[in-house]
Design a protein around this motif. Structure first.
Motif, mmCIF file in Angstrom:
data_model
loop_
_atom_site.group_PDB
_atom_site.id
_atom_site.type_symbol
_atom_site.label_atom_id
_atom_site.label_comp_id
_atom_site.label_asym_id
_atom_site.label_seq_id
_atom_site.Cartn_x
_atom_site.Cartn_y
_atom_site.Cartn_z
ATOM 1 N N ARG A 129 1.035 -1.218 0.654
ATOM 2 C CA ARG A 129 -0.198 0.229 0.248
ATOM 3 C C ARG A 129 1.208 1.391 0.223
ATOM 4 N NH1 ARG A 129 -3.407 -2.687 4.013
ATOM 5 N NH2 ARG A 129 -2.446 -2.043 5.323
ATOM 6 N N ASP A 130 1.964 1.451 0.936
ATOM 7 C CA ASP A 130 2.827 2.193 0.945
ATOM 8 C C ASP A 130 3.304 2.714 -0.415
ATOM 9 O OD1 ASP A 130 2.471 2.811 3.388
ATOM 10 O OD2 ASP A 130 3.547 2.012 4.535
ATOM 11 N N VAL A 179 1.387 4.181 -2.907
ATOM 12 C CA VAL A 179 0.795 5.869 -2.029
ATOM 13 C C VAL A 179 1.777 6.932 -2.769
ATOM 14 C CG1 VAL A 179 0.513 7.143 -0.796
ATOM 15 C CG2 VAL A 179 -0.668 5.124 -0.017
ATOM 16 N N VAL A 231 1.677 9.730 -4.956
ATOM 17 C CA VAL A 231 2.134 10.956 -4.946
ATOM 18 C C VAL A 231 3.227 11.950 -5.329
ATOM 19 C CG1 VAL A 231 2.710 12.520 -2.069
ATOM 20 C CG2 VAL A 231 1.207 10.630 -2.382
ATOM 21 N N ILE A 288 -1.393 19.688 -1.490
ATOM 22 C CA ILE A 288 -2.265 18.959 -0.737
ATOM 23 C C ILE A 288 -1.396 18.254 0.501
ATOM 24 C CG2 ILE A 288 -0.609 16.684 -2.160
ATOM 25 C CD1 ILE A 288 -4.796 17.181 -1.383
ATOM 26 N N LEU A 320 -5.240 12.389 -7.604
ATOM 27 C CA LEU A 320 -5.083 11.172 -6.983
ATOM 28 C C LEU A 320 -5.817 10.152 -6.451
ATOM 29 C CD1 LEU A 320 -3.240 12.609 -3.467
ATOM 30 C CD2 LEU A 320 -2.266 11.262 -5.081
ATOM 31 N N LEU A 346 -5.880 5.705 -7.059
ATOM 32 C CA LEU A 346 -5.972 5.918 -5.654
ATOM 33 C C LEU A 346 -6.972 5.232 -6.032
ATOM 34 C CD1 LEU A 346 -3.481 7.516 -3.393
ATOM 35 C CD2 LEU A 346 -2.742 5.159 -4.131
ATOM 36 N N GLU A 347 -7.679 4.629 -5.988
ATOM 37 C CA GLU A 347 -9.586 4.104 -5.646
ATOM 38 C C GLU A 347 -10.100 4.404 -4.458
ATOM 39 O OE1 GLU A 347 -10.616 0.720 -7.647
ATOM 40 O OE2 GLU A 347 -9.588 1.353 -9.675
ATOM 41 N N GLY A 348 -10.951 5.051 -3.986
ATOM 42 C CA GLY A 348 -11.801 5.067 -3.127
ATOM 43 C C GLY A 348 -11.065 6.125 -2.458
ATOM 44 N N TRP A 349 -10.378 6.827 -2.230
ATOM 45 C CA TRP A 349 -10.231 7.259 -1.368
ATOM 46 C C TRP A 349 -10.300 8.518 -1.335
ATOM 47 C CZ3 TRP A 349 -7.344 12.158 -2.682
ATOM 48 C CH2 TRP A 349 -6.990 13.010 -1.491
#
Lengths: 177, 118
Positions: free
Chosen positions: A110-111, A114, A118, A129, A164, A168-171
Motif C-alpha cells: 500500500r505504501d 501511495v 504522491v 496537498i 490522486l 488511488l481508488e476509494g480515497w
C-alpha cells in the motif's frame, strides 16, 4: 521592560516544536520517503528558525517553518537523486510498523502504491496537498508558505485530489482543509 | 481503501536531539567569537609592536631638521649625483665643494687636462 510577546526564545521554540513535530514530519516524509532523513530535516528546520530568531514573528512562524522544511526536503531530494544517479545511494525501503509479516507486506504494498501516486504529482501540487492534509494551516497560511495566492492553493488542491483519486481508488481527502 | 496520508509517528526524542543541535551551534558560535576576538587582539598587539621605532626617528632627525619631507627623510641620500664619463681625449676630475650655509647645496668643479700628443 522586555516585550515578551515578540520574543522567540527557547521556550517558544520548544512549544512550536511540540506542536509542529508530527505534521511537519509527515509532510517532509512524503518528500524524502525516509524516516531518518525526515527527522534530520525537522531538526535542521528548527535550528534555522533558531538562527533567525531575531527576525521571526510569532504570527507567521508556522508557515515559515513549513517553508523552510519544504525547501530543505526538496534540496535533499535533489541530492539523493544525483547520488542515486551516480550509484552512491539506493532507494530507501518504506517504513514498516506492523509486527505481522503478512500485514507488513500488505502495508508495504500500500505504501508503495501511495508513494507512486504522491510522487506522480508535480511538486506544486504535492506541496499544496501535503500542507492541506497534514498541517493545520489555513489557505492564507499555506499560500504564505508557498509564496502563491490563496486562490491558487484551492485550485491546486482540487487538481491534486483529482489526480490522486484517479490513482488511488476509494480515497477521499479530509473535509476540513 | 488506501490512505495516502496515513499519519506516521515521528521518532521519539526529537526535541532533545534538536535542542542538542542548537546547543552545539551556540557552542561553535561562541568558539568562533573567541577566535575572532583573539585574532583581533593579536593584530592590535602586532600593530603596536611593529611600528617604526624611536631609533628610526633619530636617524631621520637630521633630514627632518633640514626641512626634508617626512616621507623622504629615511631614504639614503644619493651618494654622488654627478659623474664624468671616461674619455680617451683627456683626463678630467671632479671636485666636490660643499656650502657651509646649506648642506643640501653642493658645487662641483670640473677640472680637465688636455689630451697628450704622442
Amino acid at each position: 521592560m522586555p516585550d515578551n510577546e515578540n520574543t522567540f526564545d527557547e521556550v517558544a521554540l520548544e512549544l512550536l516544536y511540540r506542536k509542529l513535530e508530527k505534521p511537519l514530519y509527515n509532510v517532509v516524509y512524503r518528500w524524502v520517503w525516509d524516516g531518518a532523513e525526515a527527522r534530520d530535516i525537522l531538526q535542521e528546520t528548527f535550528l534555522r528558525l533558531w538562527k533567525m530568531q531575531a527576525r521571526v514573528r510569532p504570527e507567521t512562524v508556522e508557515p515559515l517553518a513549513y517553508k523552510i522544511a519544504l525547501n530543505l526536503a526538496r534540496k535533499r531530494l535533489r541530492r539523493k537523486k544525483i547520488l542515486s544517479w551516480v550509484g552512491l545511494e539506493g532507494r530507501p525501503p518504506p517504513p514498516s510498523e506492523q509486527p505481522d509479516p503478512e500485514e507488513t507486506m500488505r502495508q508495504e504494498e500500500r505504501d508503495e502504491t501511495v508513494r507512486a501516486a504522491v510522487e506522480s504529482l508535480a511538486p506544486k501540487y504535492r506541496d499544496v496537498i501535503l500542507l492541506s492534509e497534514f498541517s493545520e494551516l489555513t489557505y492564507d497560511e499555506i499560500a504564505a508558505a508557498l509564496d502563491i495566492q490563496p486562490g491558487t492553493v484551492a485550485s491546486r488542491r482540487h487538481t491534486a485530489i483529482k489526480m490522486l483519486r484517479d490513482k488511488l481508488e476509494g480515497w477521499s481527502p479530509r473535509e476540513d482543509a | 481503501m488506501t490512505d495516502p496520508f496515513r499519519k506516521l509517528e515521528p521518532p521519539s526524542g526529537g526535541w532533545a536531539a534538536t535542542r542538542e543541535r542548537i546547543m552545539e551551534h551556540e557552542r561553535r558560535r561562541f568558539q568562533r567569537l573567541v577566535v575572532l576576538a583573539t585574532a583581533a587582539l593579536f593584530a592590535l598587539v602586532f600593530a603596536l609592536v611593529a611600528r617604526p621605532d624611536r631609533q628610526d626617528d633619530q636617524r631621520a632627525r637630521p633630514a627632518l631638521d633640514r626641512g626634508v619631507h617626512p616621507d623622504l627623510a629615511m631614504f639614503d641620500p644619493v651618494t654622488e649625483p654627478v659623474r664624468i664619463a671616461p674619455s680617451a681625449r683627456g683626463h678630467a676630475g671632479l671636485l666636490r665643494v660643499e656650502t657651509p650655509e646649506n648642506p643640501d647645496v653642493i658645487f662641483y668643479h670640473v677640472l680637465t687636462t688636455p689630451p697628450s700628443r704622442q
